[in-house]
Design a protein around this motif. Structure first.
Motif, short mmCIF file in Angstrom:
data_model
loop_
_atom_site.label_atom_id
_atom_site.label_comp_id
_atom_site.label_asym_id
_atom_site.label_seq_id
_atom_site.Cartn_x
_atom_site.Cartn_y
_atom_site.Cartn_z
N PHE A 1 9.67 2.54 0.31
CA PHE A 1 10.49 1.98 -0.76
C PHE A 1 11.07 3.08 -1.63
N ALA A 2 10.22 4.03 -2.02
CA ALA A 2 10.69 5.15 -2.86
C ALA A 2 11.79 5.93 -2.15
N GLY B 1 0.81 -1.22 0.00
CA GLY B 1 0.00 0.00 0.00
C GLY B 1 0.85 1.27 0.00
N ARG B 2 0.17 2.39 0.24
CA ARG B 2 0.80 3.71 0.20
C ARG B 2 2.01 3.81 1.12
N LYS C 1 8.99 6.74 -8.64
CA LYS C 1 7.85 7.67 -8.66
C LYS C 1 6.55 6.97 -8.29
N SER C 2 6.46 5.69 -8.60
CA SER C 2 5.28 4.89 -8.23
C SER C 2 5.69 3.43 -8.17
N PRO C 3 6.33 3.02 -7.05
CA PRO C 3 6.82 1.64 -6.94
C PRO C 3 5.72 0.60 -7.12
N LYS C 4 6.06 -0.45 -7.80
CA LYS C 4 5.13 -1.56 -8.03
C LYS C 4 5.48 -2.71 -7.08
N ALA C 5 4.48 -3.53 -6.79
CA ALA C 5 4.68 -4.67 -5.90
C ALA C 5 5.58 -5.72 -6.53
N SER C 6 5.50 -5.85 -7.85
CA SER C 6 6.25 -6.89 -8.53
C SER C 6 7.31 -6.29 -9.44
N PHE C 7 8.48 -6.86 -9.37
CA PHE C 7 9.57 -6.48 -10.28
C PHE C 7 9.12 -6.61 -11.73
N PRO D 1 18.44 6.09 -14.12
CA PRO D 1 17.18 6.67 -14.62
C PRO D 1 15.99 5.70 -14.52
N VAL D 2 16.26 4.39 -14.66
CA VAL D 2 15.21 3.38 -14.54
C VAL D 2 14.72 3.32 -13.10
N ILE D 3 15.66 3.36 -12.15
CA ILE D 3 15.30 3.35 -10.72
C ILE D 3 14.54 4.63 -10.36
N LEU D 4 15.00 5.77 -10.88
CA LEU D 4 14.30 7.04 -10.64
C LEU D 4 12.86 6.98 -11.11
#
Length: 195
Positions: free
Chosen positions: A95-96, A88-89, A119-125, A112-115
């Protein structure tokens, strides 16, 4: 807990971040054999200690990324309690923040990919196109991403041959040649192009 035993799995300059994050927290980090279903996980144990497992076969930068993901669970639960949603939030914010703090650990072309991801981390890689493309991981097979194949292309996936039929909304419809059955493939599935 000491982070030194992890050094052989980690990218250069990442150890200070881990030592700072771990501090005196009762977190046990275990190195696991490769698991196809997950790269790592976090668990709160019955004795109220904490356990993180990470796959041993990950490249160093991905190992550190997954470890950061799992440690973010620990910090989110510590700050906000155990009634929050796992991804969740609160977890996203932790994580961010951790990703931004440790950005210098990653290579210049990965930063740049990590940046973008932070901005909006996902649960799954696997939900991050940029990360999957950077690390070229899906099922361990070398080859092409399904999304790069043209209609009619024959390809091999897990020792079975398929024919690319059409693009659906996000995924791709393909036919297994041996049975004629239809299967849906994710865009970033790695396959071996045959024709």
């Amino acid at each position: 807990m000491t982070a030194h035993f992890l050094q052989k799995y980690l990218p250069e300059n990442s150890l200070p971040y881990l030592q700072q994050w771990l501090g005196q927290h009762p977190i046990q980090i275990l190195i696991s054999r490769e698991r196809s279903s997950k790269l790592g996980d976090y668990r709160r144990m019955p004795d109220h200690s904490h356990q993180i497992t990470i796959n041993s076969t990950l490249p160093p930068e991905l190992f550190f990324f997954v470890l950061t993901h799992e440690m973010a669970h620990f910090f989110a639960f510590q700050k906000f309690g155990y009634r929050i949603r796992p991804h969740g939030r609160e977890w996203k914010e932790e994580f961010a923040k951790m990703l931004m703090d440790s950005l210098s650990v990653y290579s210049k072309d990965l930063q740049p990919v990590i940046l973008q991801f932070s901005k909006s981390p996902k649960a799954s890689f696997a939900a991050s196109t940029g990360l999957v493309k950077y690390f070229h991981t899906d099922n361990g097979e070398e080859g092409n991403f399904v999304e790069t194949l043209k209609k009619g292309t024959i390809f091999c996936y897990r020792q079975e041959n398929y024919k690319m039929e059409t693009k659906l909304k996000k995924n791709y419809l393909c036919t297994r040649l041996s049975t004629g059955k239809k299967y849906v493939f994710k865009p970033l599935a790695k396959v071996k192009k045959l024709s």
